[in-house]
Write a protein that holds these residues in place. Structure first.
Motif, PDB file in Angstrom:
ATOM      1  N   TYR A   1       0.851  -1.048  -0.159  1.00 40.19           N
ATOM      2  CA  TYR A   1       0.145   0.032   0.125  1.00 40.19           C
ATOM      3  C   TYR A   1       0.783   1.381  -0.078  1.00 40.19           C
ATOM      4  CZ  TYR A   1       0.892  -0.455   5.082  1.00 40.19           C
ATOM      5  OH  TYR A   1       1.553  -0.964   6.272  1.00 40.19           O
ATOM      6  N   ARG A   2       0.311   2.294  -0.208  1.00 43.52           N
ATOM      7  CA  ARG A   2       1.100   3.696  -0.104  1.00 43.52           C
ATOM      8  C   ARG A   2       0.472   4.464   1.013  1.00 43.52           C
ATOM      9  NH1 ARG A   2       1.013   5.553  -5.761  1.00 43.52           N
ATOM     10  NH2 ARG A   2       2.858   4.503  -5.775  1.00 43.52           N
ATOM     11  N   ILE A   3       1.419   5.050   1.566  1.00 42.91           N
ATOM     12  CA  ILE A   3       0.830   6.172   2.721  1.00 42.91           C
ATOM     13  C   ILE A   3       1.186   7.402   2.065  1.00 42.91           C
ATOM     14  CG2 ILE A   3       1.671   7.049   4.819  1.00 42.91           C
ATOM     15  CD1 ILE A   3       1.896   4.287   5.891  1.00 42.91           C
ATOM     16  N   VAL A   4       0.402   8.518   2.255  1.00 46.49           N
ATOM     17  CA  VAL A   4       0.505   9.650   1.491  1.00 46.49           C
ATOM     18  C   VAL A   4       0.170  10.759   2.706  1.00 46.49           C
ATOM     19  CG1 VAL A   4      -0.135  11.426  -0.051  1.00 46.49           C
ATOM     20  CG2 VAL A   4       0.177   8.987  -0.777  1.00 46.49           C
ATOM     21  N   ILE A   5       0.957  11.955   2.952  1.00 44.39           N
ATOM     22  CA  ILE A   5       0.434  12.906   3.785  1.00 44.39           C
ATOM     23  C   ILE A   5       0.875  14.227   2.892  1.00 44.39           C
ATOM     24  CG2 ILE A   5       0.798  14.189   5.769  1.00 44.39           C
ATOM     25  CD1 ILE A   5       2.232  11.981   7.160  1.00 44.39           C
ATOM     26  N   ASN A   6      -0.702  14.952   2.600  1.00 41.75           N
ATOM     27  CA  ASN A   6      -0.489  16.097   1.696  1.00 41.75           C
ATOM     28  C   ASN A   6      -0.054  17.320   2.524  1.00 41.75           C
ATOM     29  OD1 ASN A   6      -1.271  14.614  -0.647  1.00 41.75           O
ATOM     30  ND2 ASN A   6      -3.317  15.129  -0.103  1.00 41.75           N
ATOM     31  N   GLU A   7       0.779  18.056   2.264  1.00 46.38           N
ATOM     32  CA  GLU A   7       1.250  19.387   2.946  1.00 46.38           C
ATOM     33  C   GLU A   7       1.042  20.568   2.112  1.00 46.38           C
ATOM     34  OE1 GLU A   7       2.163  22.068   5.806  1.00 46.38           O
ATOM     35  OE2 GLU A   7       1.723  19.874   6.149  1.00 46.38           O
ATOM     36  N   GLY A   8       0.233  21.529   2.541  1.00 43.75           N
ATOM     37  CA  GLY A   8       0.030  22.796   2.096  1.00 43.75           C
ATOM     38  C   GLY A   8      -0.706  22.886   0.614  1.00 43.75           C
ATOM     39  N   LYS A   9      -0.824  24.034   0.015  1.00 43.74           N
ATOM     40  CA  LYS A   9      -1.472  24.263  -1.210  1.00 43.74           C
ATOM     41  C   LYS A   9      -0.892  23.265  -2.297  1.00 43.74           C
ATOM     42  CE  LYS A   9      -0.156  28.618  -2.608  1.00 43.74           C
ATOM     43  NZ  LYS A   9      -0.747  30.157  -2.981  1.00 43.74           N
TER      44      LYS A   9
ATOM     45  N   ILE B   1      -3.532   3.886   0.983  1.00 39.52           N
ATOM     46  CA  ILE B   1      -4.161   3.638  -0.539  1.00 39.52           C
ATOM     47  C   ILE B   1      -3.543   2.182  -1.072  1.00 39.52           C
ATOM     48  CG2 ILE B   1      -4.442   4.424  -2.702  1.00 39.52           C
ATOM     49  CD1 ILE B   1      -3.615   7.288  -1.695  1.00 39.52           C
ATOM     50  N   GLY B   2      -4.680   1.420  -1.364  1.00 44.65           N
ATOM     51  CA  GLY B   2      -4.090   0.070  -1.726  1.00 44.65           C
ATOM     52  C   GLY B   2      -4.999  -0.840  -2.236  1.00 44.65           C
ATOM     53  N   GLY B   3      -4.721  -2.198  -2.321  1.00 42.58           N
ATOM     54  CA  GLY B   3      -5.811  -3.142  -2.760  1.00 42.58           C
ATOM     55  C   GLY B   3      -5.713  -3.275  -4.387  1.00 42.58           C
ATOM     56  N   GLU B   4      -4.863  -2.675  -5.004  1.00 36.97           N
ATOM     57  CA  GLU B   4      -4.652  -3.234  -6.236  1.00 36.97           C
ATOM     58  C   GLU B   4      -3.130  -2.552  -6.741  1.00 36.97           C
ATOM     59  OE1 GLU B   4      -6.729  -0.118  -9.027  1.00 36.97           O
ATOM     60  OE2 GLU B   4      -7.549   0.579  -7.122  1.00 36.97           O
ATOM     61  N   GLN B   5      -2.614  -2.721  -7.883  1.00 38.90           N
ATOM     62  CA  GLN B   5      -1.422  -2.473  -8.242  1.00 38.90           C
ATOM     63  C   GLN B   5      -1.341  -0.654  -8.549  1.00 38.90           C
ATOM     64  OE1 GLN B   5       1.643  -4.143  -8.621  1.00 38.90           O
ATOM     65  NE2 GLN B   5       2.027  -1.885  -8.604  1.00 38.90           N
ATOM     66  N   LEU B   6      -0.469  -0.023  -7.915  1.00 41.12           N
ATOM     67  CA  LEU B   6      -0.458   1.326  -8.004  1.00 41.12           C
ATOM     68  C   LEU B   6       0.777   1.646  -8.857  1.00 41.12           C
ATOM     69  CD1 LEU B   6      -0.773   2.322  -4.158  1.00 41.12           C
ATOM     70  CD2 LEU B   6      -2.544   2.200  -5.721  1.00 41.12           C
ATOM     71  N   GLY B   7       0.789   2.909  -9.409  1.00 35.34           N
ATOM     72  CA  GLY B   7       1.604   3.049 -10.324  1.00 35.34           C
ATOM     73  C   GLY B   7       2.795   3.890  -9.697  1.00 35.34           C
ATOM     74  N   TRP B   8       3.955   4.109 -10.599  1.00 41.69           N
ATOM     75  CA  TRP B   8       4.957   5.014 -10.134  1.00 41.69           C
ATOM     76  C   TRP B   8       5.335   5.677 -11.179  1.00 41.69           C
ATOM     77  CZ3 TRP B   8       6.031   6.558  -5.635  1.00 41.69           C
ATOM     78  CH2 TRP B   8       7.208   7.316  -4.935  1.00 41.69           C
ATOM     79  N   PRO B   9       5.895   6.840 -11.312  1.00 45.68           N
ATOM     80  CA  PRO B   9       5.768   7.912 -10.179  1.00 45.68           C
ATOM     81  C   PRO B   9       4.208   8.145  -9.819  1.00 45.68           C
ATOM     82  CG  PRO B   9       6.106   9.208 -11.835  1.00 45.68           C
ATOM     83  CD  PRO B   9       6.344   7.545 -12.363  1.00 45.68           C
ATOM     84  N   PRO B  10       3.949   8.646  -8.656  1.00 40.49           N
ATOM     85  CA  PRO B  10       2.290   8.815  -8.286  1.00 40.49           C
ATOM     86  C   PRO B  10       1.860  10.067  -9.198  1.00 40.49           C
ATOM     87  CG  PRO B  10       3.853   9.087  -6.362  1.00 40.49           C
ATOM     88  CD  PRO B  10       4.642   8.723  -7.548  1.00 40.49           C
ATOM     89  N   THR B  11       0.675   9.927  -9.500  1.00 40.85           N
ATOM     90  CA  THR B  11      -0.025  10.857 -10.498  1.00 40.85           C
ATOM     91  C   THR B  11       0.062  12.311  -9.780  1.00 40.85           C
ATOM     92  OG1 THR B  11      -2.071  10.308  -9.881  1.00 40.85           O
ATOM     93  CG2 THR B  11      -1.309   9.293 -11.644  1.00 40.85           C
ATOM     94  N   GLY B  12      -0.262  13.240 -10.498  1.00 40.84           N
ATOM     95  CA  GLY B  12      -0.513  14.606  -9.871  1.00 40.84           C
ATOM     96  C   GLY B  12       0.577  15.517 -10.550  1.00 40.84           C
ATOM     97  N   ILE B  13       1.994  15.028 -11.111  1.00 37.57           N
ATOM     98  CA  ILE B  13       2.643  16.029 -11.395  1.00 37.57           C
ATOM     99  C   ILE B  13       2.246  16.438 -12.792  1.00 37.57           C
ATOM    100  CG2 ILE B  13       5.219  16.492 -11.721  1.00 37.57           C
ATOM    101  CD1 ILE B  13       5.548  14.102  -9.794  1.00 37.57           C
ATOM    102  N   LYS B  14       1.872  17.581 -13.106  1.00 34.41           N
ATOM    103  CA  LYS B  14       1.416  18.114 -14.430  1.00 34.41           C
ATOM    104  C   LYS B  14       2.886  18.177 -15.308  1.00 34.41           C
ATOM    105  CE  LYS B  14      -2.292  20.499 -12.595  1.00 34.41           C
ATOM    106  NZ  LYS B  14      -3.030  19.304 -12.358  1.00 34.41           N
ATOM    107  N   GLU B  15       2.594  17.895 -16.478  1.00 35.12           N
ATOM    108  CA  GLU B  15       3.324  17.640 -17.634  1.00 35.12           C
ATOM    109  C   GLU B  15       4.189  19.178 -17.817  1.00 35.12           C
ATOM    110  OE1 GLU B  15       5.623  15.501 -19.964  1.00 35.12           O
ATOM    111  OE2 GLU B  15       4.109  14.684 -19.048  1.00 35.12           O
ATOM    112  N   GLU B  16       3.618  20.169 -17.841  1.00 31.92           N
ATOM    113  CA  GLU B  16       4.048  21.308 -18.001  1.00 31.92           C
ATOM    114  C   GLU B  16       5.087  21.766 -16.922  1.00 31.92           C
ATOM    115  OE1 GLU B  16      -0.203  22.188 -16.647  1.00 31.92           O
ATOM    116  OE2 GLU B  16       0.802  21.052 -18.034  1.00 31.92           O
ATOM    117  N   ALA B  17       4.847  21.311 -15.632  1.00 32.87           N
ATOM    118  CA  ALA B  17       5.524  21.536 -14.569  1.00 32.87           C
ATOM    119  C   ALA B  17       7.001  20.789 -14.359  1.00 32.87           C
ATOM    120  CB  ALA B  17       4.767  21.096 -12.963  1.00 32.87           C
ATOM    121  N   SER B  18       7.082  19.641 -15.312  1.00 38.10           N
ATOM    122  CA  SER B  18       8.046  18.935 -15.216  1.00 38.10           C
ATOM    123  C   SER B  18       9.174  19.045 -16.505  1.00 38.10           C
ATOM    124  CB  SER B  18       7.943  17.282 -15.217  1.00 38.10           C
ATOM    125  OG  SER B  18       7.051  17.044 -16.460  1.00 38.10           O
ATOM    126  N   SER B  19       8.638  19.977 -17.178  1.00 34.55           N
ATOM    127  CA  SER B  19       9.397  20.575 -18.370  1.00 34.55           C
ATOM    128  C   SER B  19      10.332  21.782 -18.088  1.00 34.55           C
ATOM    129  CB  SER B  19       8.430  21.083 -19.720  1.00 34.55           C
ATOM    130  OG  SER B  19       7.491  20.274 -19.873  1.00 34.55           O
TER     131      SER B  19
END
Length: 136
Positions: A96-104, A118-136
């Protein structure tokens, strides 16, 4: 407000949060574990087959992980042990995955420290949420 990202942009440190109301039994929740210090309940916006939150019943000023201090170490340890205990109870033996969100930017929309499990199924890596334009 429809997305967690939008909610996080306007969220603030409320005196009484939705999680305080759940602890006080003012708002119903699907509680799956409770002891003197912690409460675990299913996330109503689950992102996987199993998704629950672990929260301190008394925040002790912990609106987010960045507010943690030496005096919180026992509570923080208890929350992590509780997360592992409930994960076992929920049959997450394959992981499973443990996540603590911090700040906006961390997408924190409720300022009451909470741990997502979060679990019960195969999770992906890296976690989603990183926007394509932010990594460019």
């Amino acid at each position: 407000m429809s997305t967690e990202e939008e909610k996080a942009q306007i969220a603030g440190e409320e005196e009484v949060t939705i999680f305080d109301k759940i602890v006080a039994k003012e708002i119903p929740a699907d509680v799956i574990y409770e002891d003197d210090l912690a409460l675990a309940f299913r996330d109503i916006n689950a992102t996987a087959k199993v998704h629950f939150l672990v929260i301190p019943k008394d925040r002790q000023g912990l609106t987010g992980i960045s507010k943690s201090e030496e005096k919180h170490k026992e509570l923080l340890g208890h929350l992590m042990i509780t997360a592992a205990k409930v994960a076992e109870q929920e049959n997450l033996s394959d992981g499973y995955r443990i996540v603590i969100n911090e700040g906006k930017f961390g997408c924190q929309s409720v300022y009451h420290l909470h741990i997502h499990v979060i679990g019960g199924e195969q999770l992906g890596w890296p976690p989603t949420g990183i926007k394509e334009e932010a990594s460019s």
